[in-house]
Design an enzyme around this catalytic site. Structure first.
Site, PDB file in Angstrom:
ATOM      1  N   ASN A   1     -59.064  77.608   4.581  1.00  0.00           N
ATOM      2  CA  ASN A   1     -59.518  77.988   3.242  1.00  0.00           C
ATOM      3  C   ASN A   1     -61.024  78.249   3.212  1.00  0.00           C
ATOM      4  OD1 ASN A   1     -56.957  77.872   2.225  1.00  0.00           O
ATOM      5  ND2 ASN A   1     -57.183  75.857   1.277  1.00  0.00           N
TER       6      ASN A   1
ATOM      7  N   HIS B   1     -52.350  69.135   5.978  1.00  0.00           N
ATOM      8  CA  HIS B   1     -52.507  70.235   5.027  1.00  0.00           C
ATOM      9  C   HIS B   1     -51.623  71.412   5.411  1.00  0.00           C
ATOM     10  CE1 HIS B   1     -55.041  73.670   3.244  1.00  0.00           C
ATOM     11  NE2 HIS B   1     -54.251  73.178   2.309  1.00  0.00           N
TER      12      HIS B   1
ATOM     13  N   GLU C   1     -52.957  72.053   9.196  1.00  0.00           N
ATOM     14  CA  GLU C   1     -54.228  71.402   9.537  1.00  0.00           C
ATOM     15  C   GLU C   1     -54.055  69.881   9.448  1.00  0.00           C
ATOM     16  OE1 GLU C   1     -57.736  74.434   8.158  1.00  0.00           O
ATOM     17  OE2 GLU C   1     -56.597  73.475   6.563  1.00  0.00           O
TER      18      GLU C   1
ATOM     19  N   SER D   1     -55.884  70.148  -0.670  1.00  0.00           N
ATOM     20  CA  SER D   1     -56.605  71.293  -0.123  1.00  0.00           C
ATOM     21  C   SER D   1     -58.031  71.361  -0.645  1.00  0.00           C
ATOM     22  CB  SER D   1     -55.878  72.596  -0.493  1.00  0.00           C
ATOM     23  OG  SER D   1     -55.803  72.738  -1.902  1.00  0.00           O
TER      24      SER D   1
END
Length: 657
Positions: free
Chosen positions: A489, A439, A451, A418
């Site tokens: 994120n 992800h 993702e 990440s």
């Protein structure tokens, strides 16, 4: 008798005198109900009645399932509320005619049987469901901002009782074949090999219905007002009527109009017109189409995927392996620690037991597919290899340099990182084009989005295979370009820092959370920070919010004191029994515009990700933020919400000018 072919179905009468209607909607991968389909079924039923058949079985020729529901595209294209009422009226008339058909009718259900599909099945006299992982029955219309308008609100409570039926409709939950049998929603739940025989047996010997239990009759009769009050109280604890009117409309339509939406006056809150005109309905339809677009990324032709190897038996790696095994894939889970593997096995067993509590066969199969693998022997057979180890660049570089030597030449190599760039991880590989990012979000078992990250070196075919893999495990794949924080994120970090800065400036954490919950977020940002861990939030802020020169002082202080949130029992809140201890905030305490100010950095970051090509376009950005952060779905996505607000402000200014 020869089979009669129509555009969307075919029918025939077999030597036992039983008619079969096979639904097979043209140019669609799944059956949906629309005016042309209604007309063809009615025509077939008229013709069958004239043959002297003993009864009718409805079945599907689509591998995807029975019927997915109404044609959502046709519903979304309706010009106005009057057209919505006309559509509901047409479907209601059809279902009433089917329910009154003089011959026994049976629905043979495999795969999805949702919305209008279940309403069709409920209008039949009996139902058989195939015991299969893909078989699901439900009335999820509230997810589109509407309600089951073709008889579901009337027939399901009458069949199984309001205490069982209403919760299914109000939560949009679906059930498998075994659960449906226990509820009384279907008459038989059988293996596929005997499903046709079971359906024909019900035609020849229709089931005799027992009356509802006394308590269910009381809930449906004299205790109905009490039942509705209790249900509304539970609803208010979860969703606000101004945000999501459909579940409240379900309750009112059932309690006031007997489940018949055509009886509700146009100006009533429970009316077809009120729901059709509500902005939530338009936005939830938008979210539905965004979700369908994500699903299409997984519908590509690639090499088969049957075996997965996961490296790292921490919480993330364990849950990745669990989800893969639950989805029918054989999974080997590798870790240096035997204790970690033992904990992962225990966690998987508990989760499988909950997930497959109605299906002992599926439970055993999932457990058999979840294989602890301390030596990593599964690497050589795996079609997909996912690492979920510590976030250290040198560790990941060494790992992938070794993996590409041991893995099959066509195996997909993926990192769940990440925070590290794919390009850096791939530097130690002989064939860096094999590496992609997959992800996941925590908790993997609940979060729908994944993702799929394309690095500068990633091969296009590897990315496509990763997208297909994500679809195979029933997740929504979002293609993104390798960049700090990817999409989710990258937009979440500035939002959380913005909320923490408000607390730093003197706003109580409860007030900040109440403002965002009133906006529609599933959890306030301060509670979210406490949940993910203050140490994680501090690191993410430093990495992903470079414009913020110093982290919030209170955040740094709490981390230094070891008060990291939920996992230590104290952070911005004190935690007891897994819940944050908060005081109740009155609406009058929330400063006007607070939610908008806190969300502004999230909006700006989402725009930046689109401009920089991290995600292909604004619609995909909205989809990623909705399914990856829980951004209020009824608002249609952050950029859509911002654009809608801007348009409303321009219109307001024009009126005042």
């Amino acid at each position: 008798m020869n089979e009669t072919q129509m555009k969307h179905l075919s029918w025939s009468v077999n030597e036992r005198g039983i008619a079969w209607i096979w639904l097979d909607c043209a140019e669609k991968s799944a059956n949906t109900l629309s005016e042309p389909v209604f007309a063809e079924i009615e025509s077939a039923l008229d013709a069958i009645a004239a043959t002297g058949a003993k009864g009718v079985v409805f079945a599907s020729r689509k591998t995807a399932g029975f019927v997915a529901g109404a044609d959502v595209e046709a519903f979304a294209a309706l010009p106005d509320a009057a057209a919505a009422r006309a559509l509901v009226e047409r479907g209601w008339r059809f279902m009433e005619r089917l329910a009154a058909y003089p011959l026994p009718t049976v629905a043979l259900i495999h795969g999805h049987c949702l919305g209008g599909g279940l309403e069709l099945a409920l209008a039949c006299r009996a139902r058989v469901a195939v015991r299969d992982r893909k078989t699901r029955l439900g009335l999820p219309e509230i997810m589109l901002g509407i309600y089951p308008g073709w008889g579901g609100m009337m027939r399901m409570p009458a069949l199984i009782g309001p205490s069982k039926a209403l919760p299914l409709m109000l939560t949009a939950k679906s059930v498998n074949a075994q659960r449906a049998k226990r509820l009384g929603l279907v008459d038989e739940a059988v293996p596929e090999r005997v499903a046709a025989l079971a359906a024909e047996a019900l035609v020849l010997n229709p089931p005799k219905r027992k009356g509802l239990p006394l308590m269910e009759r009381l809930w449906a009769g004299p205790l109905r007002p009490l039942f509705v009050r209790q249900a509304e109280k539970q609803l208010r604890a979860k969703v606000r009527a101004e945000h999501y009117p459909a579940p409240y409309a379900v309750l009112r339509c059932w309690s006031q109009y007997g489940g018949n939406p055509l009886r509700a006056p146009a100006d009533a809150p429970a009316s077809i017109e009120s729901l059709a005109a509500h902005p939530t309905t338009k936005n939830l339809l938008r979210v539905f189409f965004l979700q369908e677009r994500l699903k299409k990324f997984a519908k590509r032709e690639t090499a088969p995927i049957t075996r997965v190897h996961v490296i790292g038996a921490g919480v993330m790696g364990s849950e990745i392996a669990m989800v893969c095994a639950a989805s029918g894939l054989t999974v080997t889970l590798q870790d240096l620690s035997l204790d970690a593997l033992a904990r992962a096995q225990q966690a998987a067993t508990r989760w499988f037991q909950r997930r497959f509590r109605d299906d002992e066969t599926a439970l055993r199969a999932a457990l058999d597919r979840f294989i602890p693998d301390p030596q990593g022997v599964g690497v050589a057979q795996a079609d997909v290899i996912i690492e979920a180890v510590v976030e250290k660049l040198d560790v990941k570089q060494r790992l992938f340099a070794e993996l590409e030597q041991r893995a099959k030449t066509d195996a997909l190599l993926a990192t769940n990182t990440s925070s590290l760039s794919l390009e850096s991880i791939a530097e130690g590989m002989a064939a860096p084009h094999r590496l992609v990012g997959i992800h996941f979000f925590n908790p993997v078992t609940k979060m729908p989005l994944v993702e799929v990250v394309r690095g500068a070196q990633s091969d296009a075919q590897a990315v496509e295979r990763a997208l297909v893999f994500v679809g195979k495990i029933d997740k929504l794949p979002l293609p993104v370009r390798s960049a700090p924080g990817f999409l989710v994120n990258a937009v979440l970090a500035p939002y959380l820092i913005s909320a923490l800065q408000c607390v730093e400036a003197g706003t109580a954490p409860e007030v900040v959370d109440a403002a965002l919950e009133a906006f529609g977020m599933p959890m306030g940002p301060i509670e979210l920070v406490d949940t993910v861990g203050l140490d994680v939030a501090l690191l993410a802020g430093q990495q992903l919010v470079p414009d913020e020169p110093t982290p919030p002082r209170r955040l740094q202080q709490l981390v230094q004191e070891g008060k990291l949130g939920k996992k230590t029992g104290e952070g911005y809140y004190r935690w007891e029994k897994g819940k944050a201890v908060k005081r109740t905030v009155k609406p009058s305490e929330i400063p006007e515009g607070l939610a908008e100010r806190i969300l502004a950095p999230l909006i700006a970051a989402t725009e930046r990700c689109v401009a920089e090509g991290v995600v292909a376009d604004a619609d995909l950005a909205d989809a990623g933020v909705i399914f990856g952060t829980g951004f209020a779905p009824f608002r249609g996505g952050p950029l859509h919400w911002r654009n809608t607000k801007d348009a409303e402000n321009r219109e307001k200014s024009a009126r005042m000018a």
